[in-house]
Design a protein around this motif. Structure first.
Motif, short mmCIF file in Angstrom:
data_model
loop_
_atom_site.label_atom_id
_atom_site.label_comp_id
_atom_site.label_asym_id
_atom_site.label_seq_id
_atom_site.Cartn_x
_atom_site.Cartn_y
_atom_site.Cartn_z
N SER A 79 11.99 56.06 64.38
CA SER A 79 11.48 54.87 64.06
C SER A 79 11.13 54.84 62.61
CB SER A 79 9.97 54.71 64.72
OG SER A 79 9.25 55.56 64.37
N GLN A 80 11.46 56.16 62.02
CA GLN A 80 11.40 56.06 60.35
C GLN A 80 12.52 55.92 59.59
OE1 GLN A 80 7.76 56.17 59.49
NE2 GLN A 80 7.94 55.81 61.71
N LEU A 96 18.37 52.24 61.30
CA LEU A 96 19.19 52.37 62.56
C LEU A 96 19.10 51.20 63.48
CD1 LEU A 96 17.59 55.88 63.73
CD2 LEU A 96 19.92 55.34 62.94
N THR A 97 18.02 50.42 63.24
CA THR A 97 18.03 48.95 63.87
C THR A 97 18.96 47.96 63.48
OG1 THR A 97 15.64 49.51 63.57
CG2 THR A 97 16.00 47.56 64.76
N GLU A 98 19.32 48.20 62.02
CA GLU A 98 20.39 46.93 61.67
C GLU A 98 21.66 47.51 62.17
OE1 GLU A 98 19.51 46.56 57.21
OE2 GLU A 98 21.25 45.12 57.05
N ALA A 144 24.11 54.17 70.19
CA ALA A 144 25.35 54.65 69.42
C ALA A 144 25.06 54.53 67.67
CB ALA A 144 26.24 53.42 69.85
N ALA A 145 23.94 53.53 67.51
CA ALA A 145 23.70 53.61 66.24
C ALA A 145 23.04 55.00 65.85
CB ALA A 145 22.38 52.28 65.99
N ASP A 146 22.32 55.41 66.44
CA ASP A 146 21.63 56.87 66.23
C ASP A 146 22.81 57.85 65.71
OD1 ASP A 146 19.07 55.68 67.28
OD2 ASP A 146 19.44 56.68 68.79
N ILE A 147 23.70 57.80 66.45
CA ILE A 147 24.87 58.53 66.36
C ILE A 147 25.78 58.28 65.00
CG2 ILE A 147 26.98 59.64 67.44
CD1 ILE A 147 25.42 59.19 70.14
N VAL A 148 26.27 57.17 65.15
CA VAL A 148 27.15 56.73 64.03
C VAL A 148 26.36 56.95 62.80
CG1 VAL A 148 28.44 54.57 63.17
CG2 VAL A 148 28.64 55.21 65.56
N ALA A 149 25.27 56.39 62.64
CA ALA A 149 24.55 56.67 61.28
C ALA A 149 24.64 57.63 60.60
CB ALA A 149 23.02 56.45 61.46
N PHE A 150 24.94 58.77 61.36
CA PHE A 150 24.77 60.22 60.89
C PHE A 150 26.15 60.93 60.70
CE2 PHE A 150 20.93 59.13 62.31
CZ PHE A 150 20.08 59.11 61.01
N SER A 165 18.19 58.55 53.99
CA SER A 165 19.23 58.16 52.96
C SER A 165 20.93 58.34 53.57
CB SER A 165 18.96 59.53 51.89
OG SER A 165 19.28 60.66 52.36
N VAL A 166 20.99 59.03 54.69
CA VAL A 166 22.30 59.14 55.08
C VAL A 166 22.45 57.96 55.91
CG1 VAL A 166 23.83 60.52 56.77
CG2 VAL A 166 22.17 61.73 55.37
N ALA A 167 21.76 57.35 56.73
CA ALA A 167 21.95 56.34 57.39
C ALA A 167 22.23 54.94 56.45
CB ALA A 167 20.51 55.85 58.37
N ALA A 168 21.49 54.95 55.39
CA ALA A 168 21.68 53.95 54.48
C ALA A 168 23.12 53.88 53.86
CB ALA A 168 20.54 53.96 53.19
#
Ligand code: TRP
Length: 353
Positions: A87-88, A92-94, A139-145, A329-332
């Motif tokens: 949640s921090q 990921l939500t976007e 899917a977002a959790d995984i792809v973000a990183f 920072s990575v997800a951004a």
């Protein structure tokens, strides 16, 4: 060369138990110490846990520290693995929001993981949309990183398959290059540990059949001595079944030949112990006491480490805060990349006019 990046995680809905230790935690520590991976992200999936606990947030909140301490006490090292709280990382939500366009209702309805989880929760008549769409969030959790490897339990494989479809669809639609991840699943007898109540149930908090990493020595012993064995092994002289007997199943997962030398030198190995039990003349209590010794040897250092961490919660919090800042920072960067491929960076490279 392409990087090897792991993303994995747990919903913080309870303390972790022996099933987690053999099914995932030991593997994570091995991956971490193998040097084979460029980065490892381990996520406490609180936002996902909220999708079916939205009216019990204190449960999710209190288990964040429990799960973090369980991670650290089994040897996950924050210098080597990034520990963070889902949640921090609001990016990921976007990311999920754009992924939602890549998924059709019918495809979610057919996801076997989701189907069985809906049933377990009694959501058949009325499914909260947040819960129904959690595979897209995952899917977002995984792809973000940029994770290419996702260690999960067998039950989660269809969710990762759906992630792969989402990535392929996004890449094809926007001419992007997001990483298509692969699930890796534990194999062998450790993949799915049964509960203390019988060979067919999976160890789980909700079934009340778990031995927790944080259980006291007395609690572990009490649970082991109360374990289900072979119900037909009534007298010591009776022949006993070792295959559907949780005590022997646990020994096959946890006991080493060294444990025999140390705690039960009358036998050299599990084969000899099993043979005696099958022949008759070996009582459950002897076997259970041995299992207790084996488990205490594994759990004592974990329990001691946890006791230290409990005295220093500020340290645990700083690990989670640093990990979450880094994850963010990575997800951004991934989100920025996605928006560029979609032409949504109106005030950046893709100017509106
Ligand atoms: N769904 C996973 C579970 O229930 C937890 C999880 C959330 C996860 N996001 C993830 C696992 C991303 C792997 C990758 O255990």
């Amino acid at each position: 060369m392409a990087k090897n990046i792991i993303l994995t995680g747990d919903r913080p809905t309870g303390k972790l138990h022996l099933g987690h230790l053999v099914g995932s935690l030991r593997n994570r520590v091995a991956f971490q110490n193998s040097g084979d991976f460029d980065e490892i992200f381990i996520m406490i999936a609180d936002a996902q846990a909220i999708t079916d606990n939205f009216n019990d947030l204190s449960k999710v909140r209190s288990n964040i520290m429990n799960v973090a301490m369980d991670y650290l006490s089994v040897g996950i090292n924050p210098e080597k693995s990034h520990l963070f709280i889902q949640s921090q990382v609001s990016e990921l939500t976007e990311i999920m929001f754009y992924f939602m366009n890549m998924v059709h209702l019918g495809r979610l309805e057919r996801n076997p993981t989701l189907k069985s989880e809906i049933k377990e929760r009694g959501f058949e008549k009325s499914i909260p949309v947040g819960f129904f769409t959690y595979p897209i969030s995952q899917a977002a959790d995984i792809v973000a990183f940029n994770a290419n490897i996702v260690p999960v339990g067998e039950d989660q494989v269809p969710v990762i398959e759906q992630t792969r479809e989402i990535v392929r669809s996004f890449n094809a639609t926007y001419n992007a290059n997001l990483i298509e991840p692969k699930a890796i699943v534990p194999t062998g007898k450790a993949a799915r540990l049964c509960g203390i109540d019988g060979p067919d149930s999976k160890m789980s908090k909700s079934l009340g059949n778990a031995i927790y990493l944080a259980d006291s020595a007395e609690e572990v012993k009490r649970k082991v001595m109360a374990m289900y064995t072979d119900p037909n092994h009534l007298k010591i002289t009776d022949s006993g079944d070792v295959d559907n007997n949780p005590v022997f199943i646990y020994l096959s997962v946890f006991a080493t030949d060294d444990d025999f030398a140390e705690f039960l030198p009358e036998y050299q190995n599990l084969g000899e112990l099993k043979a005696h039990y099958k022949k008759g003349g070996l009582g459950d209590v002897v076997v259970k006491r041995f299992l207790n010794d084996v488990l205490q040897k594994i759990l004592t250092p974990i329990r001691e480490k946890r006791a230290e961490l409990e005295k220093n919660p500020e340290y645990v919090i700083s690990v989670l805060k640093n990990g979450s800042d880094y994850a963010r920072s990575v997800a951004a960067k991934t989100l920025q990349y996605m928006k560029e491929t979609m032409g949504l960076d109106y005030f950046g490279k893709n100017k509106l006019v």
